[in-house]
Scaffold this motif. Sequence first.
Motif, PDB file in Angstrom:
ATOM      1  N   GLN A 111       0.938  -1.240   0.092  1.00  0.00           N
ATOM      2  CA  GLN A 111       0.059   0.368  -0.221  1.00  0.00           C
ATOM      3  C   GLN A 111       1.302   1.169  -0.463  1.00  0.00           C
ATOM      4  OE1 GLN A 111      -2.138  -0.989   3.997  1.00  0.00           O
ATOM      5  NE2 GLN A 111      -4.058  -0.974   2.509  1.00  0.00           N
ATOM      6  N   ILE A 112       0.781   1.701  -0.586  1.00  0.00           N
ATOM      7  CA  ILE A 112       0.914   3.678  -0.607  1.00  0.00           C
ATOM      8  C   ILE A 112       0.007   4.487  -0.674  1.00  0.00           C
ATOM      9  CG2 ILE A 112       2.222   5.353  -2.056  1.00  0.00           C
ATOM     10  CD1 ILE A 112       3.829   3.054  -3.611  1.00  0.00           C
ATOM     11  N   SER A 151      -2.280   6.433   9.212  1.00  0.00           N
ATOM     12  CA  SER A 151      -3.193   5.800   8.848  1.00  0.00           C
ATOM     13  C   SER A 151      -3.662   4.402   7.952  1.00  0.00           C
ATOM     14  CB  SER A 151      -4.736   5.741  10.390  1.00  0.00           C
ATOM     15  OG  SER A 151      -4.961   5.881   8.975  1.00  0.00           O
ATOM     16  N   PHE A 152      -3.287   5.026   6.844  1.00  0.00           N
ATOM     17  CA  PHE A 152      -3.446   4.457   5.219  1.00  0.00           C
ATOM     18  C   PHE A 152      -5.025   4.004   5.420  1.00  0.00           C
ATOM     19  CE2 PHE A 152       0.976   3.329   6.281  1.00  0.00           C
ATOM     20  CZ  PHE A 152       1.175   3.516   4.585  1.00  0.00           C
ATOM     21  N   ALA A 153      -5.642   5.584   6.278  1.00  0.00           N
ATOM     22  CA  ALA A 153      -7.200   4.875   5.546  1.00  0.00           C
ATOM     23  C   ALA A 153      -7.147   5.473   4.358  1.00  0.00           C
ATOM     24  CB  ALA A 153      -7.925   6.395   6.891  1.00  0.00           C
ATOM     25  N   SER A 154      -6.509   5.926   3.123  1.00  0.00           N
ATOM     26  CA  SER A 154      -7.347   6.215   1.742  1.00  0.00           C
ATOM     27  C   SER A 154      -5.688   5.790   1.082  1.00  0.00           C
ATOM     28  CB  SER A 154      -7.968   7.403   1.781  1.00  0.00           C
ATOM     29  OG  SER A 154      -9.098   8.248   2.824  1.00  0.00           O
ATOM     30  N   PRO A 155      -5.917   4.812   1.233  1.00  0.00           N
ATOM     31  CA  PRO A 155      -4.426   4.509  -0.021  1.00  0.00           C
ATOM     32  C   PRO A 155      -4.619   4.847  -1.015  1.00  0.00           C
ATOM     33  CG  PRO A 155      -5.101   2.353   0.684  1.00  0.00           C
ATOM     34  CD  PRO A 155      -5.832   3.171   1.492  1.00  0.00           C
ATOM     35  N   LEU A 156      -3.588   5.346  -1.541  1.00  0.00           N
ATOM     36  CA  LEU A 156      -3.371   5.992  -3.292  1.00  0.00           C
ATOM     37  C   LEU A 156      -4.430   4.788  -4.506  1.00  0.00           C
ATOM     38  CD1 LEU A 156      -1.012   8.467  -3.385  1.00  0.00           C
ATOM     39  CD2 LEU A 156      -3.002   8.428  -3.255  1.00  0.00           C
ATOM     40  N   PHE A 157      -3.036   3.995  -3.667  1.00  0.00           N
ATOM     41  CA  PHE A 157      -3.569   2.262  -4.279  1.00  0.00           C
ATOM     42  C   PHE A 157      -3.049   1.260  -3.206  1.00  0.00           C
ATOM     43  CE2 PHE A 157       0.789   3.137  -5.458  1.00  0.00           C
ATOM     44  CZ  PHE A 157       1.103   2.251  -5.620  1.00  0.00           C
ATOM     45  N   SER A 158      -2.889  -0.045  -3.535  1.00  0.00           N
ATOM     46  CA  SER A 158      -3.043  -1.285  -3.295  1.00  0.00           C
ATOM     47  C   SER A 158      -2.446  -2.567  -4.250  1.00  0.00           C
ATOM     48  CB  SER A 158      -4.365  -1.900  -1.866  1.00  0.00           C
ATOM     49  OG  SER A 158      -3.825  -0.476  -0.373  1.00  0.00           O
ATOM     50  N   LEU A 159      -2.085  -3.112  -4.185  1.00  0.00           N
ATOM     51  CA  LEU A 159      -1.459  -4.324  -5.457  1.00  0.00           C
ATOM     52  C   LEU A 159      -0.926  -5.338  -4.686  1.00  0.00           C
ATOM     53  CD1 LEU A 159       1.855  -4.090  -5.876  1.00  0.00           C
ATOM     54  CD2 LEU A 159       1.531  -2.610  -6.746  1.00  0.00           C
ATOM     55  N   THR A 160      -1.040  -6.243  -5.046  1.00  0.00           N
ATOM     56  CA  THR A 160      -0.776  -7.835  -4.589  1.00  0.00           C
ATOM     57  C   THR A 160       0.671  -8.332  -4.690  1.00  0.00           C
ATOM     58  OG1 THR A 160      -2.648  -7.902  -3.744  1.00  0.00           O
ATOM     59  CG2 THR A 160      -1.205 -10.199  -3.575  1.00  0.00           C
ATOM     60  N   GLY A 212       6.110  15.310  -4.041  1.00  0.00           N
ATOM     61  CA  GLY A 212       5.561  15.779  -2.643  1.00  0.00           C
ATOM     62  C   GLY A 212       6.401  13.865  -1.676  1.00  0.00           C
ATOM     63  N   ALA A 213       5.850  13.418  -0.391  1.00  0.00           N
ATOM     64  CA  ALA A 213       6.200  12.855   0.534  1.00  0.00           C
ATOM     65  C   ALA A 213       5.224  12.147   0.103  1.00  0.00           C
ATOM     66  CB  ALA A 213       6.318  13.618   1.637  1.00  0.00           C
ATOM     67  N   TYR A 214       5.637  10.382   0.460  1.00  0.00           N
ATOM     68  CA  TYR A 214       4.970   9.509   0.634  1.00  0.00           C
ATOM     69  C   TYR A 214       5.299   8.488   1.240  1.00  0.00           C
ATOM     70  CZ  TYR A 214       3.222  11.223  -4.248  1.00  0.00           C
ATOM     71  OH  TYR A 214       2.922  11.598  -5.186  1.00  0.00           O
ATOM     72  N   ARG A 215       4.139   7.817   1.689  1.00  0.00           N
ATOM     73  CA  ARG A 215       4.393   6.267   3.035  1.00  0.00           C
ATOM     74  C   ARG A 215       4.025   5.074   2.491  1.00  0.00           C
ATOM     75  NH1 ARG A 215       4.533   8.017   8.547  1.00  0.00           N
ATOM     76  NH2 ARG A 215       2.803   6.304   9.042  1.00  0.00           N
ATOM     77  N   TRP A 216       4.737   4.278   2.838  1.00  0.00           N
ATOM     78  CA  TRP A 216       3.755   2.809   2.078  1.00  0.00           C
ATOM     79  C   TRP A 216       4.783   1.521   3.016  1.00  0.00           C
ATOM     80  CZ3 TRP A 216       7.590  -0.937  -0.433  1.00  0.00           C
ATOM     81  CH2 TRP A 216       8.800  -1.014  -0.574  1.00  0.00           C
ATOM     82  N   ARG A 217       3.726   0.459   3.015  1.00  0.00           N
ATOM     83  CA  ARG A 217       4.241  -1.139   3.852  1.00  0.00           C
ATOM     84  C   ARG A 217       3.759  -1.829   3.232  1.00  0.00           C
ATOM     85  NH1 ARG A 217      -1.481  -0.354   7.382  1.00  0.00           N
ATOM     86  NH2 ARG A 217      -2.874  -0.760   6.528  1.00  0.00           N
TER      87      ARG A 217
END
Length: 199
Positions: free
Chosen positions: A44-45, A52-61, A77-82
Amino acid sequence: HAGTSKVTSPSPCTATNPCLNDPFPTLSFTAGTDAGTAVRQLVQISLGTDVSFASPLFSLTRSDGSGFDVPIQLGDGAYRWRVQAVDAAGNKTGSAVATFVIDCTPPSPPTIVPPRDPISQTLAATIPLNWSSETGAVNYRFELATATDGFGAPLFAGTQATTSKDVKGLLEDGASVRHLFRVASIDAVGNQSAFTPAT
């Protein structure tokens, strides 16, 4: 692509990594495992403000942690991913959160300070070429060419951090030759501005 950010080694933004001048950055990670069951890796990004990743820009498997290109174009800009390892029963184990910064905007071009005009010199004389310092620039690309040959065949070109360059011997066989000079700004991640108008 300009850089790689690994989820297993998050670090503050530096000049080269994980600050990227690529809107489709390459990401990789160490995949989670679960003995005896099939495990998928949920990536997720989100924007840097979405803690809290409440509204991720996208998710992939992903099936593993090998490098992959982000499938959507990211703006500056700044981004977070997990990454979350998900087993066949739906149990999830979350990774640490990593951050990266996208910067695709070059600094402004510098302004050339014109040399004395007219210039009278001997072959060994030195002419100082100067230009302005620009916010965000860490280096400057300069090129000098004759008006006849143009910048397709510059007399010299280089990159340096300072805002002046001394040149010598711009006379050829004792005859006056018109020369052109231009400069561009470069930031810490390699974004280069347009060149100044040739002077």
